[in-house]
Scaffold this motif. Structure first.
Motif, short mmCIF file in Angstrom:
data_model
loop_
_atom_site.label_atom_id
_atom_site.label_comp_id
_atom_site.label_asym_id
_atom_site.label_seq_id
_atom_site.Cartn_x
_atom_site.Cartn_y
_atom_site.Cartn_z
N GLY A 208 0.80 -1.02 0.10
CA GLY A 208 -0.20 -0.02 -0.08
C GLY A 208 0.66 1.41 0.10
N LEU A 209 0.23 2.19 -0.30
CA LEU A 209 0.83 3.73 -0.47
C LEU A 209 0.74 4.17 0.98
CD1 LEU A 209 -0.78 5.25 -3.54
CD2 LEU A 209 1.70 4.56 -3.06
N VAL A 278 -3.23 11.04 -0.37
CA VAL A 278 -3.78 9.59 -0.02
C VAL A 278 -4.51 9.56 1.48
CG1 VAL A 278 -3.37 7.16 0.42
CG2 VAL A 278 -2.60 8.28 -1.85
N PHE A 279 -5.42 9.07 1.57
CA PHE A 279 -6.09 8.99 2.96
C PHE A 279 -6.64 7.44 3.29
CE2 PHE A 279 -9.06 10.74 -0.14
CZ PHE A 279 -10.18 9.75 0.13
N ARG A 280 -7.20 7.20 4.23
CA ARG A 280 -7.73 6.17 4.35
C ARG A 280 -9.30 6.10 5.16
NH1 ARG A 280 -8.49 4.39 9.90
NH2 ARG A 280 -7.51 5.75 11.49
N LYS A 288 -5.57 -4.00 7.97
CA LYS A 288 -4.12 -3.45 7.82
C LYS A 288 -3.97 -2.59 6.64
CE LYS A 288 -1.80 -7.83 9.22
NZ LYS A 288 -0.83 -9.00 8.94
N MET A 289 -4.67 -2.58 5.79
CA MET A 289 -4.74 -1.58 4.59
C MET A 289 -6.29 -1.02 4.16
SD MET A 289 -1.93 -3.24 2.05
CE MET A 289 -2.59 -4.86 2.08
N SER A 290 -6.34 0.06 3.94
CA SER A 290 -7.37 0.79 3.37
C SER A 290 -7.51 0.73 1.81
CB SER A 290 -7.68 1.93 4.09
OG SER A 290 -8.91 2.70 3.47
N THR A 291 -8.60 0.50 1.12
CA THR A 291 -8.95 0.72 -0.41
C THR A 291 -9.59 1.90 -0.45
OG1 THR A 291 -10.69 -0.69 -0.14
CG2 THR A 291 -8.72 -1.81 -0.61
N VAL A 292 -9.37 2.57 -1.70
CA VAL A 292 -10.00 3.90 -1.87
C VAL A 292 -9.94 3.72 -3.62
CG1 VAL A 292 -9.67 6.59 -2.17
CG2 VAL A 292 -8.64 5.18 -0.21
N ILE A 344 -4.62 1.55 -2.48
CA ILE A 344 -4.43 1.00 -1.32
C ILE A 344 -3.31 1.68 -0.45
CG2 ILE A 344 -3.53 -1.15 -0.32
CD1 ILE A 344 -4.17 -2.77 -2.97
N THR A 345 -3.92 1.85 0.86
CA THR A 345 -3.12 2.93 1.54
C THR A 345 -2.81 2.11 2.72
OG1 THR A 345 -5.17 3.63 2.78
CG2 THR A 345 -4.39 4.97 0.71
#
Length: 415
Positions: A208-209, A278-280, A288-292, A344-345
């Motif tokens: 992720g970023l 980028v945000f979550r 663990k990761m957030s999708t935007v 993906i953050t």
């Protein structure tokens, strides 16, 4: 004798009909008639408009393919069609290139009507309508026994991708009218890039970023006629790939803009560009990761019309942030939405290996230190108390004999 004349008459009537369809894929039983609505088909393409006319009914009416031309331009060979005899029935094909559509007298009319967006604010919706006709020439005489053929056509391109009903009409047996709808949505793409040069597309790593990474996005047109510019109406994000997700966050809409979003170019060319950080989504707090996912509703406008469709931003109050989680992008009368993602953050506090997962967190470590200090203090106090007790016993032990000796010494005061 009468039977002979009847046979000759039938032969005279049959021979022209046989010669009329000779060499072409036509059926005299089906095509011995004047043109009707079903004899023209129109395809409204991205780069060209293609029309196919039933050539068999044209032959029956007494004309050839060279007699048909666009908008009365019979003296211009570029405005005529060509025969395709590999189909049944044989057809005359006309192709109008949208980049030179005015060359044969076709007309383009862009109309603007007021509309309402998904958020209830007023907006302008444009529709481009390309129309014309195909006809046969007028005879040089005062009268004619041949019917004049007229095929009218129209292609409507809603520039915000509103779907309109197809209209069919005919004014006489020799007139065929066909209107159709087209779309430019296949020419548009929403792409993500690494930096402001927009040369290298963004590649998202598997982990992720990092949050607050700046991402550069572009809505750009390919293979689109140069008269149209790209105007991004509004762009927003959702935690899923569904543009209609109930949870959404707007990057910009009209004059409202997220503080971390910068609109770089809009309405000035065939590419709209902007950047955001980028945000979550908070709903992913246990992941663990957030999708935007990124979505943009886009208009196409003529270069001279785009400035009038841009929002006039002044002393407007910012929309209540609570409205960011409501509304549906499809509320704009079926607008086509371009989407990209997922982005993906990751959070810097998220464990990335097993050793980090097994280590204690910060709060338990602070509690153990305090406990250790308290225990150490209690040990020190206990040691000091024990030392004082030992010293006291030692002093008492020494004080006893000394007092006996002193009692045995005379005090001169009492002499």
């Amino acid at each position: 004798m009468e039977q002979i004349w009847l046979l000759l008459l039938l032969t005279i009537r049959v021979l022209p009909g046989s010669a009329q369809f000779n060499g072409y894929n036509c059926d005299a039983n089906l095509h011995s008639r004047f043109p009707a609505e079903r004899d023209i088909s129109v395809y409204c393409g991205v780069q060209a408009i293609t029309m196919k006319i039933n050539f068999c009914t044209v032959l029956f009416s007494g004309y050839s393919e060279t007699d048909l031309a666009l908008n009365g331009r019979h003296g211009d060979s570029h405005c005529r069609g060509f025969i395709n005899n590999n189909t049944f029935p044989a057809v005359v094909i006309f192709i109008i290139n949208l980049s030179t559509l005015e060359g044969c007298g076709n007309t383009l009319v862009v109309s603007t009507i007021p509309g309402v967006s998904a958020y209830g604010n007023a907006t302008s919706v444009q529709t481009g309508n390309i129309s014309g006709y195909i006809d046969t020439p007028d005879p040089p005489t005062i009268i004619s026994y041949l019917p004049g053929l007229l095929y009218k056509f129209s292609c409507s391109y809603p520039l915000e991708y509103l779907v309109n009903n197809t209209q069919l009409a005919s004014s006489s047996a020799a007139i065929s009218v066909r209107e159709n709808n087209g779309t430019f949505v296949s020419t548009l793409n929403l792409l993500l890039y690494n930096d402001s040069t927009y040369n290298q597309q963004l590649i998202i790593p598997s982990i992720g970023l990092p949050l607050k990474t700046k991402v550069f996005a572009a809505v750009q047109a390919t293979n689109l006629d140069g008269r149209w510019n790209v105007l991004m109406d509004y762009c927003y994000t959702t935690p899923s790939g569904n543009p209609n997700d109930d949870i959404r966050y707007d990057l910009f809409l009209s004059c409202d803009k997220d503080p971390q979003t910068t609109v770089i170019e809009n309405g000035k060319s065939q590419r709209g560009r902007f950047s955001f950080e980028v945000f979550r989504f908070v709903k992913h707090k246990n992941q663990k990761m957030s999708t935007v996912f990124l979505h943009c509703v886009t208009k196409l406008c003529r270069a001279e019309d785009c400035p009038f469709l841009m929002p006039i931003c002044g002393h407007r109050e910012r929309r209540d942030a609570g409205r960011r989680t409501t509304g549906s992008p499809q509320g704009t009368s079926g607008s086509a939405v371009l989407s990209a993602g997922p982005i993906i953050t990751r959070s810097d506090e998220t464990p990335t290996n097993n050793s980090q997962l097994g280590s204690p967190s910060v709060p338990p470590f602070q509690l153990n230190a305090i406990t250790s200090a308290l225990i150490s203090g209690m040990v020190i106090l206990g040691f000091m108390s024990f030392s004082l007790l030992v010293c006291s016993l030692a002093l008492l032990h020494r004080k006893g004999p000394t007092s006996l000796v002193l009692n045995g010494v005379r005090n001169p005061v009492f002499d």
